[in-house]
Scaffold this motif. Structure first.
Motif, PDB file in Angstrom:
ATOM      1  N   GLY A 143      -0.515  -1.861 -20.484  1.00 58.96           N
ATOM      2  CA  GLY A 143      -1.423  -0.533 -20.708  1.00 58.96           C
ATOM      3  C   GLY A 143       0.146   0.486 -20.518  1.00 58.96           C
ATOM      4  N   TRP A 144       1.239  -0.226 -20.070  1.00 61.19           N
ATOM      5  CA  TRP A 144       2.357   1.593 -20.105  1.00 61.19           C
ATOM      6  C   TRP A 144       2.943   2.001 -21.067  1.00 61.19           C
ATOM      7  N   PRO A 198      -4.314  -5.315 -12.947  1.00 61.76           N
ATOM      8  CA  PRO A 198      -4.592  -5.903 -14.212  1.00 61.76           C
ATOM      9  C   PRO A 198      -5.532  -5.214 -15.123  1.00 61.76           C
ATOM     10  N   VAL A 199      -6.990  -5.392 -13.746  1.00 57.33           N
ATOM     11  CA  VAL A 199      -7.947  -5.288 -14.630  1.00 57.33           C
ATOM     12  C   VAL A 199      -7.932  -4.120 -15.058  1.00 57.33           C
ATOM     13  N   ASN A 200      -7.550  -3.382 -14.362  1.00 55.53           N
ATOM     14  CA  ASN A 200      -7.637  -2.246 -14.661  1.00 55.53           C
ATOM     15  C   ASN A 200      -6.507  -1.326 -15.615  1.00 55.53           C
ATOM     16  N   LYS A 204      -5.977  -0.095 -21.322  1.00 55.59           N
ATOM     17  CA  LYS A 204      -5.354   0.643 -22.010  1.00 55.59           C
ATOM     18  C   LYS A 204      -4.055   0.326 -23.147  1.00 55.59           C
ATOM     19  N   SER A 205      -4.246  -1.013 -22.949  1.00 59.09           N
ATOM     20  CA  SER A 205      -3.173  -1.492 -23.836  1.00 59.09           C
ATOM     21  C   SER A 205      -3.539  -1.489 -25.319  1.00 59.09           C
ATOM     22  N   GLN A 206      -2.753  -1.556 -26.536  1.00 57.03           N
ATOM     23  CA  GLN A 206      -3.028  -1.909 -27.671  1.00 57.03           C
ATOM     24  C   GLN A 206      -1.903  -3.644 -28.691  1.00 57.03           C
ATOM     25  N   ALA A 207      -1.719  -3.995 -27.317  1.00 50.87           N
ATOM     26  CA  ALA A 207      -1.455  -5.883 -27.323  1.00 50.87           C
ATOM     27  C   ALA A 207      -2.787  -6.253 -27.701  1.00 50.87           C
ATOM     28  N   ALA A 231     -12.799  -7.126 -19.354  1.00 45.57           N
ATOM     29  CA  ALA A 231     -12.265  -5.737 -19.121  1.00 45.57           C
ATOM     30  C   ALA A 231     -11.482  -5.087 -20.170  1.00 45.57           C
ATOM     31  N   GLY A 232     -10.732  -6.472 -21.400  1.00 43.63           N
ATOM     32  CA  GLY A 232     -10.324  -6.168 -21.982  1.00 43.63           C
ATOM     33  C   GLY A 232     -11.072  -5.977 -23.446  1.00 43.63           C
ATOM     34  N   ASN A 233     -10.230  -5.580 -24.104  1.00 36.23           N
ATOM     35  CA  ASN A 233     -10.803  -5.538 -25.790  1.00 36.23           C
ATOM     36  C   ASN A 233     -10.804  -6.429 -26.092  1.00 36.23           C
ATOM     37  N   PRO A 234     -12.555  -6.631 -26.283  1.00 36.30           N
ATOM     38  CA  PRO A 234     -12.985  -8.257 -27.515  1.00 36.30           C
ATOM     39  C   PRO A 234     -12.490  -8.174 -28.207  1.00 36.30           C
ATOM     40  N   GLU A 235     -11.812  -7.128 -29.108  1.00 37.01           N
ATOM     41  CA  GLU A 235     -11.095  -7.494 -31.032  1.00 37.01           C
ATOM     42  C   GLU A 235      -9.543  -7.786 -30.470  1.00 37.01           C
ATOM     43  N   LYS A 236      -9.085  -7.922 -29.074  1.00 39.90           N
ATOM     44  CA  LYS A 236      -7.899  -8.666 -29.086  1.00 39.90           C
ATOM     45  C   LYS A 236      -7.866  -9.044 -27.841  1.00 39.90           C
TER      46      LYS A 236
END
Length: 270
Positions: A143-144, A198-200, A204-207, A231-236
């Protein structure tokens, strides 16, 4: 507040044990490296090169362990053609000390390793694999640090408060004491547990993320994996709960490394 200070000291108490075995045991060539930490300290690591043009995967152990904990993963990933870099986070193994390690310091150390790789000329995408608190650390770091594009976690924590509350519950310590302790640590030591959760940070990450968790994990309950997934991007973000496995034995599941290899082929091709 001497009682709270004493309780915190007991919480952080563990024996720092350097590694007793190296990749040499498995006939895997490696180079010892010393990596600058962000506080002026040093991180001890193993660099296992494959090809200058291949992606690099960073491997990170869990709480109170050292980089030798990643040897099963080194054995499996090395034949796939990736450059590998395993390291001891601060206050673990052969790395320098830090007063109060957290999932945040784990993450800072991953970022230090990424910067080290960049100084060595590595400008391509990087992968990261982390165990337990190390799993939370690589999530935060992704995320950073945009260069991390593929992340695998095994038994990752979702939030340091969730981990500590669970430990308090197992020890039959009243929940109000946990809340008191969190507030005290923030005021006394400037520890913002929400900022390093990590849940927050996962969103923020594009990984791409592969979250692996043992169904019977009694150290980091599987509910924390579901919290990360939601919490993550559902597509990733992908979740794999392994039946009948606990906190430290997911890699013994028959299809484990096949699944890891397939994920890496899609997200971090050699």
């Amino acid at each position: 507040m001497k009682f709270l200070d004493s309780l915190i000291d007991r919480m952080y108490a563990y024996e720092i044990v350097p590694h007793q075995v190296t990749p040499e045991k498995y006939n895997i060539p490696f180079q010892e490296v010393l990596i600058p930490a962000n506080d002026g300290g040093t991180l001890y690591g193993w660099h296992i090169p494959a090809s200058p043009n291949a992606p690099t995967i960073i491997l990170l152990h869990g709480w109170s362990r050292n980089l030798s904990r990643t040897l099963p993963y080194i054995q499996a990933l090395h034949p796939l053609g990736y450059n590998l870099l395993a390291f001891d986070t601060r206050n673990h193994g052969s790395s320098s000390a830090v007063e109060r390690p957290t999932v945040g310091t784990f993450a800072q150390d991953v970022v230090s390793v990424v910067k080290f790789l960049r100084l060595q000329g590595n400008t391509s995408s990087i992968g990261a694999l982390g165990l337990s608190v190390g799993g939370g650390g690589v999530i935060n770091a992704a995320g950073w640090e945009d260069q991390i594009r593929s992340v695998i976690t095994i038994g990752a924590i979702s939030h340091p408060k969730a981990v500590m509350k669970f430990e308090f519950h197992k020890r039959h310590i009243p929940s109000f004491l946990a809340s008191l302790l969190f507030g005290y640590m923030r005021r006394q030591y400037g520890l913002d547990f929400d900022a390093i959760a990590p849940v927050n940070n996962i969103r923020k990450s594009q990984a791409e993320f592969l979250l692996i968790h043992g169904e019977q994990d009694e150290t980091v309950p599987v509910e924390q994996a579901h919290a990360l997934f939601e919490a993550g991007n559902p597509e990733k973000t992908h979740l794999w709960v392994i039946p009948e496995k606990g906190h430290s034995n997911c890699h013994t599941y028959p299809q484990f490394f096949d699944k890891v290899r397939e994920f890496l082929e899609k997200t971090l091709p050699v």
